[in-house]
Enzyme design. Structure first.
Site, short mmCIF file in Angstrom:
data_model
loop_
_atom_site.label_atom_id
_atom_site.label_comp_id
_atom_site.label_asym_id
_atom_site.label_seq_id
_atom_site.Cartn_x
_atom_site.Cartn_y
_atom_site.Cartn_z
N LYS A 116 0.76 -1.28 -0.12
CA LYS A 116 -0.08 0.46 0.16
C LYS A 116 0.97 1.36 0.30
O LYS A 116 0.34 2.29 -0.51
CB LYS A 116 -1.23 -0.13 1.46
CG LYS A 116 -1.52 -1.18 1.02
CD LYS A 116 -2.94 -1.04 1.84
CE LYS A 116 -3.90 -1.57 1.90
NZ LYS A 116 -5.73 -1.42 2.66
N GLY A 164 -8.97 -6.73 4.38
CA GLY A 164 -9.49 -6.77 4.46
C GLY A 164 -10.14 -5.68 5.92
O GLY A 164 -10.96 -6.45 6.69
N GLU A 200 -1.33 8.17 7.79
CA GLU A 200 -3.04 8.89 7.02
C GLU A 200 -3.49 10.38 7.30
O GLU A 200 -4.00 9.16 8.93
CB GLU A 200 -2.96 8.76 5.42
CG GLU A 200 -4.13 7.61 5.64
CD GLU A 200 -4.50 6.71 4.67
OE1 GLU A 200 -3.76 6.65 3.72
OE2 GLU A 200 -5.85 6.07 4.89
N HIS A 235 -14.79 -2.54 8.87
CA HIS A 235 -13.99 -2.48 7.34
C HIS A 235 -14.56 -2.95 6.77
O HIS A 235 -13.97 -3.41 5.95
CB HIS A 235 -12.67 -1.78 7.90
CG HIS A 235 -12.82 -0.50 8.98
ND1 HIS A 235 -12.69 0.83 8.84
CD2 HIS A 235 -11.57 -0.70 10.08
CE1 HIS A 235 -12.51 1.71 9.70
NE2 HIS A 235 -11.95 1.06 10.34
N GLU A 287 -6.87 2.82 -2.15
CA GLU A 287 -5.77 1.68 -2.54
C GLU A 287 -6.62 0.86 -3.96
O GLU A 287 -7.76 1.80 -3.98
CB GLU A 287 -6.20 0.69 -1.83
CG GLU A 287 -7.92 -0.37 -1.72
CD GLU A 287 -7.48 -1.86 -0.44
OE1 GLU A 287 -5.73 -2.08 -0.65
OE2 GLU A 287 -8.31 -1.79 0.34
N ARG A 291 -8.15 -6.88 -8.43
CA ARG A 291 -8.86 -8.96 -9.37
C ARG A 291 -10.83 -7.80 -9.35
O ARG A 291 -10.94 -7.17 -9.03
CB ARG A 291 -8.77 -9.32 -8.32
CG ARG A 291 -9.59 -8.22 -6.63
CD ARG A 291 -9.41 -9.70 -5.32
NE ARG A 291 -9.68 -8.89 -4.28
CZ ARG A 291 -10.36 -8.22 -3.27
NH1 ARG A 291 -11.89 -7.84 -4.28
NH2 ARG A 291 -10.41 -7.19 -2.26
N VAL A 294 -16.29 -8.60 -4.82
CA VAL A 294 -17.23 -9.25 -4.49
C VAL A 294 -18.30 -8.22 -4.67
O VAL A 294 -19.69 -9.12 -5.67
CB VAL A 294 -17.46 -9.44 -3.12
CG1 VAL A 294 -18.57 -10.30 -2.74
CG2 VAL A 294 -16.42 -10.25 -2.50
P1 ADP Z 1 -8.39 -2.92 3.28
O1 ADP Z 1 -7.32 -2.91 2.20
O2 ADP Z 1 -8.07 -3.17 4.76
O3 ADP Z 1 -9.50 -2.92 2.88
P2 ADP Z 1 -8.68 -0.01 2.77
O4 ADP Z 1 -7.71 1.00 2.81
O5 ADP Z 1 -9.57 -0.60 1.82
O6 ADP Z 1 -8.18 -1.06 3.90
O7 ADP Z 1 -9.55 0.84 3.82
C1 ADP Z 1 -10.51 -0.43 4.33
C2 ADP Z 1 -11.70 0.77 5.15
O8 ADP Z 1 -10.84 1.42 6.08
C3 ADP Z 1 -11.92 1.94 4.41
O9 ADP Z 1 -13.26 1.10 2.98
C4 ADP Z 1 -12.51 3.19 5.29
O10 ADP Z 1 -13.81 2.81 5.98
C5 ADP Z 1 -11.40 2.77 6.07
N1 ADP Z 1 -10.31 4.14 6.05
C6 ADP Z 1 -8.92 3.69 5.31
N2 ADP Z 1 -8.42 4.56 5.43
C7 ADP Z 1 -9.39 5.80 6.45
C8 ADP Z 1 -8.91 7.39 6.55
N3 ADP Z 1 -7.94 7.83 6.09
N4 ADP Z 1 -9.95 7.71 7.25
C9 ADP Z 1 -11.35 6.98 7.52
N5 ADP Z 1 -11.41 5.81 7.20
C10 ADP Z 1 -10.67 5.19 6.80
#
Ligand code: ADP
Length: 452
Positions: A116, A164, A200, A235, A287, A291, A294
């Site tokens: 990431k 996840g 972040e 999440h 991110e 792939r 779902v």
């Molecule tokens: P993963 O790969 O584990 O799914 P992500 O980076 O896609 O991780 O984040 C998953 C979820 O976490 C997002 O959909 C959001 O709900 C929350 N999230 C991620 N980054 C932030 C952020 N900077 N601020 C608030 N919520 C976040």
């Protein structure tokens, strides 16, 4: 085109891939663990090979067993589905080295987006908007504290190898930073074998908006609109819809075009998803998933495009036949994830399905490998069915979803159906007024009412 494809997955997504292959006149090979010997996706495949015991590590993650199954059945290509090996660049590489085609992007793109920290660097180069945060990995607690001061609290400490929804820790104020940093480091090492962290800005009320893209690696790429996946718990997504009730047409076109442009510049081939957080009119890249996802059916429902078929065509070397102007968006679609778990505690609920009846009628699609009498094994992800409903307007879609959820019967295991029935009746949801924190609060309220 391929004559035979091996599906390296299980359950509803394995069946989904089988269906696309079948329609294209491609033979399918199912691989399965001993726990899934009687699964519907295995029964429907042209051939099947048992690749090991129930534990994923020894079956669905067992690369030598999967490659051997492809060899003995004479499959030409392997579709990894979602989860398991779908974002494992080494697997994609090995598939190609053994003379098979990997139905997915190039291994270097999987590797790039799988890290990431590197993914965010790439996104910056591609001109995608980012949240304020570290430019790369953050080495020490001191560095993290200095950076957090700069970007302002609250901040989110994330694992470079996370996924996840795991591997994230919030520091709401300076006093919390050291502790959360240490916990994130330890958990990341334990879960992902990599303790690399980055930081972040933590957004307090964003929506999760993602853009579906298709690229052919030959200079063509398009987007297929967005999905709103803000309905999450821990999440993890539970309900997704397209189009997002939060965006206007100009915002929609802007983010779609930027994602398509990034796909083109990367030389990316196959299906992919750019995930963004959206707050106060601003998008921030978080991110890219390399792939099929779902929630892909909601996009299929409003565009009429079979995304798995497109993946297979691109992997077979075809150029993207579709131009952006060929993609038309019509109506509204919502997906409810039906998981075998307690709807309030979210505890997994494996077991035997004693009764099963799926809803039907206009605009109702159920993607599932379930049948009455089948078993939901305890070893895997709890997703057992996806109810996907579409309508000409969001309102029509909601009315249809309400009656479809009423018709859905799954007995023998607990499911998330009762939660879906409640949440779609909530005024905020009906108004499209929710963010990524809404569902957690809603579940707590329902629970309080239950115990009162
Ligand atoms: P993963 O790969 O584990 O799914 P992500 O980076 O896609 O991780 O984040 C998953 C979820 O976490 C997002 O959909 C959001 O709900 C929350 N999230 C991620 N980054 C932030 C952020 N900077 N601020 C608030 N919520 C976040």
């Amino acid at each position: 085109m391929f004559e035979k494809v091996l599906i390296a997955n299980r359950g509803e997504i394995a069946l989904r891939i089988h269906r696309a292959c079948r329609e294209m006149g491609i033979q399918t090979v199912a691989v399965h663990s001993t726990a899934d010997a009687d699964a519907m996706d295995v029964r429907l495949a042209d051939e099947s090979v048992c690749i090991g015991p129930p534990q994923s590590r020894q079956s669905y993650l067992n690369i030598p067993a999967i490659l051997s199954a492809a060899t003995i059945t004479g499959a030409e290509a392997i579709h990894p589905g979602v989860g398991f090996l779908s974002e494992n660049a080494d697997f994609a590489q090995m598939v190609e080295e053994h003379g098979f085609v990997f139905i997915g992007p190039k291994p270097e793109h999987i590797a790039l987006m799988g890290d990431k920290v590197e993914a965010k660097r790439a996104a910056a180069r591609l001109g995608l908007p980012l949240l304020p945060g570290s430019e790369g990995a953050v080495g020490s607690e001191r560095e993290a504290a200095a950076l957090a001061e700069e970007i302002g609290y609250p901040v989110l400490i994330k694992a470079a190898s996370g996924g996840g929804g795991r591997g994230m820790k919030i520091a709401r104020e300076p006093g919390e930073l050291a502790g959360q940093f240490a916990t994130a480091r330890a958990e990341s090492q334990a879960n992902f074998g990599d303790s690399t962290l980055y930081i972040e800005k933590y957004l307090l009320r964003p929506r999760h908006i993602e853009v579906q893209v298709l690229g052919d690696g030959k200079g063509h790429a398009i987007h297929l609109g967005e999905r709103d996946c803000s309905m999450q718990r821990r999440h993890q997504k539970l309900l997704e819809e397209s189009p997002s009730p939060a965006l206007n047409d100009a915002e929609r076109a802007r983010i779609g075009e930027r994602a398509a442009e990034a796909t083109r510049t990367l030389g990316y081939s196959g299906a992919g998803t750019f995930e963004f957080l959206y707050e106060d009119g601003e998008f921030s890249f978080i991110e890219m998933n390399t792939r099929i996802q779902v929630e892909h059916p909601v996009t299929e429902e409003i565009t009429g495009i079979d995304l798995v078929r497109e993946q297979i065509r691109i992997a077979a070397g075809h150029s993207l036949g579709l131009r952006q102007e060929d993609v038309s968006f019509s109506g509204h679609a919502i997906e409810c994830r039906i998981n075998a778990e307690n709807p309030w505690s979210f505890q997994p609920s494996p077991g035997k399905v004693t009764d099963y009846h799926v809803p039907g009628g206009l605009g109702v699609r159920v993607d599932s490998a379930l049948y009455a009498g089948c078993s939901v094994p305890p070893h895997y992800d709890s997703l057992i069915a996806k109810l996907v409903v579409s309508g000409q307007t969001r309102n029509e879609c909601l009315m249809r979803l309400r009656r479809a959820l009423e018709e859905f019967v799954v007995e023998g295991v607990d499911t998330t159906i009762p939660l879906h029935r409640k949440l779609i009746a909530a005024t905020d949801f009906i108004n499209g007024d929710y963010n990524i924190n809404w569902l957690e609060r809603f579940v707590e309220q329902c629970d309080e009412r239950k115990s009162a």
